[in-house]
Design a protein around this motif. Structure first.
Motif, PDB file in Angstrom:
ATOM      1  N   THR A   5     -10.115  42.285 -47.617  1.00  0.00           N
ATOM      2  CA  THR A   5      -8.887  42.072 -48.382  1.00  0.00           C
ATOM      3  C   THR A   5      -7.748  41.786 -47.416  1.00  0.00           C
ATOM      4  N   ILE A   6      -6.997  40.738 -47.706  1.00  0.00           N
ATOM      5  CA  ILE A   6      -5.829  40.418 -46.888  1.00  0.00           C
ATOM      6  C   ILE A   6      -4.670  41.287 -47.342  1.00  0.00           C
ATOM      7  N   VAL A   7      -4.080  41.996 -46.402  1.00  0.00           N
ATOM      8  CA  VAL A   7      -2.938  42.861 -46.680  1.00  0.00           C
ATOM      9  C   VAL A   7      -1.725  41.978 -46.955  1.00  0.00           C
ATOM     10  N   LYS A   8      -1.071  42.236 -48.061  1.00  0.00           N
ATOM     11  CA  LYS A   8       0.113  41.471 -48.451  1.00  0.00           C
ATOM     12  C   LYS A   8       1.371  42.291 -48.170  1.00  0.00           C
ATOM     13  N   HIS A   9       2.465  41.595 -47.915  1.00  0.00           N
ATOM     14  CA  HIS A   9       3.759  42.241 -47.719  1.00  0.00           C
ATOM     15  C   HIS A   9       4.275  42.731 -49.066  1.00  0.00           C
ATOM     16  N   SER A  11       3.791  46.050 -46.558  1.00  0.00           N
ATOM     17  CA  SER A  11       2.793  47.028 -46.141  1.00  0.00           C
ATOM     18  C   SER A  11       3.152  47.498 -44.740  1.00  0.00           C
ATOM     19  N   GLU A  12       3.081  48.776 -44.532  1.00  0.00           N
ATOM     20  CA  GLU A  12       3.476  49.361 -43.251  1.00  0.00           C
ATOM     21  C   GLU A  12       2.666  48.788 -42.083  1.00  0.00           C
ATOM     22  N   VAL A  13       1.377  48.539 -42.306  1.00  0.00           N
ATOM     23  CA  VAL A  13       0.532  48.054 -41.212  1.00  0.00           C
ATOM     24  C   VAL A  13       0.997  46.700 -40.688  1.00  0.00           C
ATOM     25  N   LEU A  14       1.627  45.897 -41.523  1.00  0.00           N
ATOM     26  CA  LEU A  14       2.110  44.577 -41.088  1.00  0.00           C
ATOM     27  C   LEU A  14       3.302  44.681 -40.142  1.00  0.00           C
ATOM     28  N   GLU A  15       3.993  45.819 -40.173  1.00  0.00           N
ATOM     29  CA  GLU A  15       5.170  45.994 -39.316  1.00  0.00           C
ATOM     30  C   GLU A  15       4.920  47.027 -38.231  1.00  0.00           C
ATOM     31  N   THR A  16       3.648  47.250 -37.909  1.00  0.00           N
ATOM     32  CA  THR A  16       3.247  48.220 -36.898  1.00  0.00           C
ATOM     33  C   THR A  16       2.936  47.509 -35.592  1.00  0.00           C
ATOM     34  N   VAL A  17       3.394  48.087 -34.473  1.00  0.00           N
ATOM     35  CA  VAL A  17       2.982  47.584 -33.163  1.00  0.00           C
ATOM     36  C   VAL A  17       1.546  48.062 -32.966  1.00  0.00           C
ATOM     37  N   CYS A  18       0.642  47.131 -32.794  1.00  0.00           N
ATOM     38  CA  CYS A  18      -0.792  47.437 -32.757  1.00  0.00           C
ATOM     39  C   CYS A  18      -1.217  48.054 -31.426  1.00  0.00           C
ATOM     40  N   SER A  19      -2.263  48.848 -31.498  1.00  0.00           N
ATOM     41  CA  SER A  19      -2.827  49.516 -30.324  1.00  0.00           C
ATOM     42  C   SER A  19      -3.691  48.555 -29.520  1.00  0.00           C
ATOM     43  N   PRO A  20      -3.670  48.688 -28.199  1.00  0.00           N
ATOM     44  CA  PRO A  20      -4.553  47.868 -27.370  1.00  0.00           C
ATOM     45  C   PRO A  20      -6.021  48.169 -27.668  1.00  0.00           C
ATOM     46  N   ILE A  21      -6.843  47.158 -27.505  1.00  0.00           N
ATOM     47  CA  ILE A  21      -8.291  47.340 -27.661  1.00  0.00           C
ATOM     48  C   ILE A  21      -8.831  47.815 -26.328  1.00  0.00           C
ATOM     49  N   THR A  22      -9.567  48.916 -26.362  1.00  0.00           N
ATOM     50  CA  THR A  22     -10.136  49.471 -25.135  1.00  0.00           C
ATOM     51  C   THR A  22     -11.660  49.541 -25.186  1.00  0.00           C
ATOM     52  N   GLY A  89       3.724  29.190 -42.881  1.00  0.00           N
ATOM     53  CA  GLY A  89       3.395  30.068 -43.990  1.00  0.00           C
ATOM     54  C   GLY A  89       2.575  31.211 -43.404  1.00  0.00           C
ATOM     55  N   CYS A  90       2.124  32.118 -44.254  1.00  0.00           N
ATOM     56  CA  CYS A  90       1.375  33.276 -43.769  1.00  0.00           C
ATOM     57  C   CYS A  90       0.490  33.803 -44.893  1.00  0.00           C
ATOM     58  N   LEU A  91      -0.753  34.157 -44.534  1.00  0.00           N
ATOM     59  CA  LEU A  91      -1.681  34.695 -45.531  1.00  0.00           C
ATOM     60  C   LEU A  91      -1.157  35.965 -46.187  1.00  0.00           C
ATOM     61  N   SER A  92      -0.314  36.707 -45.490  1.00  0.00           N
ATOM     62  CA  SER A  92       0.231  37.952 -46.043  1.00  0.00           C
ATOM     63  C   SER A  92       1.479  37.728 -46.898  1.00  0.00           C
ATOM     64  N   PHE A  93       1.936  36.483 -46.965  1.00  0.00           N
ATOM     65  CA  PHE A  93       3.101  36.105 -47.780  1.00  0.00           C
ATOM     66  C   PHE A  93       2.752  34.874 -48.613  1.00  0.00           C
ATOM     67  N   PRO A  94       1.864  35.018 -49.601  1.00  0.00           N
ATOM     68  CA  PRO A  94       1.461  33.847 -50.387  1.00  0.00           C
ATOM     69  C   PRO A  94       2.668  33.161 -51.032  1.00  0.00           C
ATOM     70  N   GLY A  95       2.714  31.839 -50.891  1.00  0.00           N
ATOM     71  CA  GLY A  95       3.768  31.067 -51.531  1.00  0.00           C
ATOM     72  C   GLY A  95       5.098  31.072 -50.805  1.00  0.00           C
ATOM     73  N   VAL A  96       5.189  31.722 -49.639  1.00  0.00           N
ATOM     74  CA  VAL A  96       6.437  31.756 -48.878  1.00  0.00           C
ATOM     75  C   VAL A  96       6.281  30.823 -47.678  1.00  0.00           C
ATOM     76  N   TYR A  97       7.237  29.902 -47.529  1.00  0.00           N
ATOM     77  CA  TYR A  97       7.225  28.946 -46.426  1.00  0.00           C
ATOM     78  C   TYR A  97       8.633  28.832 -45.878  1.00  0.00           C
ATOM     79  N   GLY A  98       8.717  28.520 -44.605  1.00  0.00           N
ATOM     80  CA  GLY A  98      10.035  28.348 -44.025  1.00  0.00           C
ATOM     81  C   GLY A  98       9.990  27.719 -42.655  1.00  0.00           C
TER      82      GLY A  98
END
Length: 168
Positions: A5-9, A11-22, A89-98
């Motif tokens: 499932t694609i997370v849509k705005h 959502s907290e995870v979309l604005e999170t600084v992601c952890s490095p992959i180790t 555009g962005c998969l997490s923002f369907p229909g939004v373009y700029g």
């Protein structure tokens, strides 16, 4: 592989600084394969791990035009120059373009799924897609960079005009 499932705005995870992959293991491979399958199903050209609900520094760009997909783990922007403004555009923002301004030529350093490092240079649309996905890994949404919103109708008209121009 599975379509996630694609997370849509919003959502907290979309604005999170992601952890490095180790850990570069089978689970990471599954995540990357699922992300790619999800992106293809959604007709996207890029996807980042937070867009499937996983806050790690993994992103994929794939134009499916005879070139291999670009898997970027723990990517870093090492060189950049020029600028260009184009529509995103962005998969997490369907229909939004700029319109968004981004660097036009870049060089990144990132890891492969086996943990080995590589460097990649890109320009134009490819650079734009890479930077868009890298922003996701820092919790930066493209909507924060839009200088002018574009309606679906305006986008459709621009695509039509471009197709007509290419026919000439």
């Amino acid at each position: 592989m599975a379509i996630r499932t694609i997370v849509k705005h919003p959502s907290e995870v979309l604005e999170t600084v992601c952890s490095p992959i180790t850990t570069f293991d089978q689970n990471l491979g599954i995540l990357l394969d699922d992300m790619h399958e999800t992106m293809i199903e959604a007709d996207g050209v890029g996807i980042a791990a937070p867009q499937v609900g996983t806050a790690v520094r993994a992103a994929i760009v794939d134009f499916r035009e005879g070139q291999d997909r670009i898997e970027m783990l723990n990517p870093e922007l090492v060189l950049y120059e020029g600028s260009d403004t184009d529509i995103e555009g962005c998969l997490s923002f369907p229909g939004v373009y700029g319109e968004v301004e981004r660097y036009d030529r870049i060089k990144i350093k990132a890891q492969e799924r086996d943990g080995s490092w590589y460097e990649l240079e890109a320009e134009g649309y490819e650079a734009r897609a890479i930077l868009h996905e890298m922003d996701h890994l820092d919790g930066i949404l493209f909507t924060s960079k839009i200088t002018k919103f574009i309606t679906q109708e305006e986008l459709d008209e621009m695509i039509r005009a471009q197709e007509e121009e290419e026919e000439i």
